[in-house]
Scaffold this motif. Sequence first.
Motif, PDB file in Angstrom:
ATOM      1  N   GLU A 209       0.828  -1.207   0.000  1.00 30.34           N
ATOM      2  CA  GLU A 209       0.000   0.000   0.000  1.00 30.34           C
ATOM      3  C   GLU A 209       0.862   1.255   0.000  1.00 30.34           C
ATOM      4  N   GLY A 210       1.962   1.217   0.762  1.00 33.83           N
ATOM      5  CA  GLY A 210       2.869   2.357   0.776  1.00 33.83           C
ATOM      6  C   GLY A 210       3.471   2.611  -0.593  1.00 33.83           C
ATOM      7  N   ARG A 211       3.832   1.546  -1.284  1.00 34.14           N
ATOM      8  CA  ARG A 211       4.424   1.696  -2.622  1.00 34.14           C
ATOM      9  C   ARG A 211       3.384   2.200  -3.631  1.00 34.14           C
ATOM     10  N   LYS A 212       2.165   1.718  -3.530  1.00 33.50           N
ATOM     11  CA  LYS A 212       1.101   2.219  -4.409  1.00 33.50           C
ATOM     12  C   LYS A 212       0.880   3.712  -4.186  1.00 33.50           C
ATOM     13  N   GLN A 213       0.976   4.125  -2.914  1.00 32.37           N
ATOM     14  CA  GLN A 213       0.764   5.534  -2.609  1.00 32.37           C
ATOM     15  C   GLN A 213       1.891   6.394  -3.170  1.00 32.37           C
ATOM     16  N   ILE A 214       3.114   5.882  -3.155  1.00 32.33           N
ATOM     17  CA  ILE A 214       4.241   6.618  -3.741  1.00 32.33           C
ATOM     18  C   ILE A 214       3.982   6.880  -5.215  1.00 32.33           C
ATOM     19  N   LEU A 215       3.576   5.846  -5.936  1.00 31.03           N
ATOM     20  CA  LEU A 215       3.305   6.007  -7.368  1.00 31.03           C
ATOM     21  C   LEU A 215       2.159   6.991  -7.596  1.00 31.03           C
ATOM     22  N   ALA A 216       1.117   6.895  -6.783  1.00 29.70           N
ATOM     23  CA  ALA A 216      -0.024   7.809  -6.925  1.00 29.70           C
ATOM     24  C   ALA A 216       0.389   9.246  -6.642  1.00 29.70           C
ATOM     25  N   ASP A 217       1.247   9.437  -5.635  1.00 25.94           N
ATOM     26  CA  ASP A 217       1.683  10.791  -5.302  1.00 25.94           C
ATOM     27  C   ASP A 217       2.584  11.373  -6.381  1.00 25.94           C
ATOM     28  N   TYR A 218       3.427  10.543  -6.966  1.00 26.27           N
ATOM     29  CA  TYR A 218       4.240  11.018  -8.102  1.00 26.27           C
ATOM     30  C   TYR A 218       3.329  11.477  -9.247  1.00 26.27           C
ATOM     31  N   GLN A 219       2.310  10.685  -9.553  1.00 27.74           N
ATOM     32  CA  GLN A 219       1.406  11.063 -10.641  1.00 27.74           C
ATOM     33  C   GLN A 219       0.656  12.345 -10.309  1.00 27.74           C
ATOM     34  N   ILE A 221       1.723  14.807  -8.432  1.00 28.39           N
ATOM     35  CA  ILE A 221       2.672  15.911  -8.571  1.00 28.39           C
ATOM     36  C   ILE A 221       2.828  16.299 -10.039  1.00 28.39           C
ATOM     37  N   ILE A 222       2.946  15.297 -10.898  1.00 27.64           N
ATOM     38  CA  ILE A 222       3.127  15.559 -12.331  1.00 27.64           C
ATOM     39  C   ILE A 222       1.867  16.196 -12.919  1.00 27.64           C
ATOM     40  N   ASP A 223       0.699  15.694 -12.541  1.00 23.85           N
ATOM     41  CA  ASP A 223      -0.547  16.264 -13.051  1.00 23.85           C
ATOM     42  C   ASP A 223      -0.710  17.710 -12.598  1.00 23.85           C
ATOM     43  N   GLU A 224      -0.328  17.992 -11.373  1.00 20.66           N
ATOM     44  CA  GLU A 224      -0.447  19.347 -10.830  1.00 20.66           C
ATOM     45  C   GLU A 224       0.434  20.335 -11.591  1.00 20.66           C
ATOM     46  N   VAL A 225       1.705  19.976 -11.768  1.00 20.79           N
ATOM     47  CA  VAL A 225       2.610  20.902 -12.452  1.00 20.79           C
ATOM     48  C   VAL A 225       2.243  21.022 -13.926  1.00 20.79           C
ATOM     49  N   SER A 226       1.768  19.950 -14.533  1.00 17.36           N
ATOM     50  CA  SER A 226       1.383  19.980 -15.948  1.00 17.36           C
ATOM     51  C   SER A 226       0.252  20.977 -16.191  1.00 17.36           C
ATOM     52  N   ALA A 227      -0.631  21.100 -15.213  1.00 16.44           N
ATOM     53  CA  ALA A 227      -1.787  21.990 -15.370  1.00 16.44           C
ATOM     54  C   ALA A 227      -1.439  23.459 -15.133  1.00 16.44           C
ATOM     55  N   VAL A 241       2.571  11.540 -20.010  1.00 11.93           N
ATOM     56  CA  VAL A 241       3.595  10.834 -19.237  1.00 11.93           C
ATOM     57  C   VAL A 241       2.910  10.062 -18.116  1.00 11.93           C
ATOM     58  N   GLN A 242       3.339   8.833 -17.911  1.00 11.68           N
ATOM     59  CA  GLN A 242       2.777   7.974 -16.877  1.00 11.68           C
ATOM     60  C   GLN A 242       3.863   7.601 -15.876  1.00 11.68           C
ATOM     61  N   VAL A 243       3.451   7.185 -14.699  1.00 17.58           N
ATOM     62  CA  VAL A 243       4.384   6.769 -13.646  1.00 17.58           C
ATOM     63  C   VAL A 243       4.259   5.265 -13.454  1.00 17.58           C
ATOM     64  N   LYS A 244       5.380   4.589 -13.470  1.00 16.74           N
ATOM     65  CA  LYS A 244       5.397   3.149 -13.229  1.00 16.74           C
ATOM     66  C   LYS A 244       6.523   2.797 -12.261  1.00 16.74           C
ATOM     67  N   ARG A 245       6.358   1.664 -11.642  1.00 17.36           N
ATOM     68  CA  ARG A 245       7.416   1.132 -10.785  1.00 17.36           C
ATOM     69  C   ARG A 245       8.515   0.515 -11.639  1.00 17.36           C
ATOM     70  N   VAL A 246       9.763   0.723 -11.272  1.00 13.48           N
ATOM     71  CA  VAL A 246      10.850   0.007 -11.915  1.00 13.48           C
ATOM     72  C   VAL A 246      10.576  -1.481 -11.768  1.00 13.48           C
ATOM     73  N   PRO A 247      10.639  -2.268 -12.851  1.00  9.94           N
ATOM     74  CA  PRO A 247      10.354  -3.704 -12.737  1.00  9.94           C
ATOM     75  C   PRO A 247      11.135  -4.340 -11.594  1.00  9.94           C
ATOM     76  N   GLU A 248      10.455  -5.140 -10.838  1.00 10.84           N
ATOM     77  CA  GLU A 248      11.065  -5.699  -9.624  1.00 10.84           C
ATOM     78  C   GLU A 248      12.299  -6.539  -9.922  1.00 10.84           C
ATOM     79  N   PHE A 249      12.334  -7.183 -11.092  1.00 11.54           N
ATOM     80  CA  PHE A 249      13.495  -8.026 -11.384  1.00 11.54           C
ATOM     81  C   PHE A 249      14.759  -7.205 -11.584  1.00 11.54           C
ATOM     82  N   SER A 250      14.617  -5.905 -11.873  1.00  9.77           N
ATOM     83  CA  SER A 250      15.801  -5.093 -12.150  1.00  9.77           C
ATOM     84  C   SER A 250      16.041  -4.000 -11.121  1.00  9.77           C
ATOM     85  N   GLU A 251      15.170  -3.886 -10.116  1.00 13.21           N
ATOM     86  CA  GLU A 251      15.249  -2.734  -9.231  1.00 13.21           C
ATOM     87  C   GLU A 251      16.503  -2.726  -8.352  1.00 13.21           C
ATOM     88  N   LYS A 252      17.050  -3.898  -8.071  1.00 16.06           N
ATOM     89  CA  LYS A 252      18.200  -3.937  -7.166  1.00 16.06           C
ATOM     90  C   LYS A 252      19.392  -3.171  -7.718  1.00 16.06           C
TER      91      LYS A 252
END
Length: 466
Positions: A209-219, A221-227, A241-252
């Motif tokens: 849930e914390g990680r989902k919230q990070i992605l939502a907050d990034y989006q 922020i981007i929507d706010e500045v874009s407007a 522009v969309q926000v996604k998580r770095v794929p878990e297999f490569s995040e390390k």
Amino acid sequence: MKAKMIGALLACVLAAGCAAHADTNPMVGGAAMYPSKNIVENAVNSKDHTTLVAAVKAAGLVETLQGPGPFTVFAPTNAAFDKLPAGTLDDATRTRVLGDVEKAIDEAVFPAYAQLISYFEALEPKATSNDGAWSLPDGDAYYAYQVESNTTTTMTPDQIHQLGLAEVARIGGEMDAILREAGYVDGTIGARVRQLAAAPEQLYPDNDEGRKQILADYQRIIDEVSAGLDPYFAVKPKAGVQVKRVPEFSEKTAPGAYYEGPALDGSRPGTFYANLRNVAEVPKMGMRTLAYHEAVPGHHFQIAIAQELKDLPIFRRMVPFTAFAEGWALYAERLAWEAGFEKNPMDNLGRLQAEMFRAVRLVVDTGMHAKHWTREQAIQYMSDNTGMGDDEVTAEIERYLVNPGQALAYKVGMLKILELREKARAELGPKFDLREFHDQVLRNGSMPMEILERVVNDWISEKRKT
């Protein structure tokens, strides 16, 4: 056909294995374990190919496992066939292809890794010190070339070093004032920033849930500045522009964030990838600045606008210059602050920390390669001034050691864009239009800074005539 089939299956094995690896990464709280994982780890550490292959087969692994040692472990598995459309292969073909894949891994993949390891083992004794470029034959001339090539200016290493020291002092003073106001008084700038970034109010829950919230907050922020950018930009990219998580297999091993441009045909938007391997690496105070840098009005604006230009040849729209691209992204961080999108002092501190990081680069890169600084001296300087963690600082400094001059491009590019903006403002007076200035920067594709200066000077001359 057989080669294509084996290649497809290998891709499936790798894809399935990488995804599974991320689920068991202790950095993201996974609890699942690999079958017979310790057997494989011991074999990996042994650096012995025969032992390793035998362990992989005995363990019956169904994933690709990044071991703690020098090998990546590939194991063919029937589960990989689930990635293929139903009915693609009969049982006999499955068995044959699986055997071919196993043979390819045994006879090509592992020997290639072993050869690579042997090469670096032979190379290691030749690296007798951690000295910079100055210690190499014609090292000073080589470094001067690297500086010019990466910054696309004629600045000397000494000029850049002095510029870096001045910027570190300026930014440090602004950071100190904010930290003191927040009650962080004792210690270096870096130590106090680390203390603040670890405060509970700066962190998200370390769960899904914390990680989902990070992605939502990034989006958000981007929507706010874009407007809110109409007063600053006449031209904006058509691509979103969309926000996604770095794929878990490569995040390390991936960076904290990065941007991927939109498809040339407009079928896919730009993507800001955020690394969520460890929520402690994502303090809230740095999120706005990172979003502005990677997405809007940073990399997304510059790259997407360039791709959409119709009056330039393809190489002008696609070829990058680091000083221009990264200089623009750093400039975008400052522009968003100037536009009022970082009213919270903690957000501004995050911006200043990011700028300090790039200013410190000017000092330590030129310090090691032109002024005989040691690796340890550079590490200490970066740690004292940036607030970055020890491992991150060490990785940065060692990167600069093996790639002289590259890290200078970011801050030099930003300062050149700011210099040209203020020059245009001073010379044009009431005729100066910030939206038109940004058009001159962004509507000519990526370019060396000296060419950008020529473009802006020509624009100033034309505006004077009107």
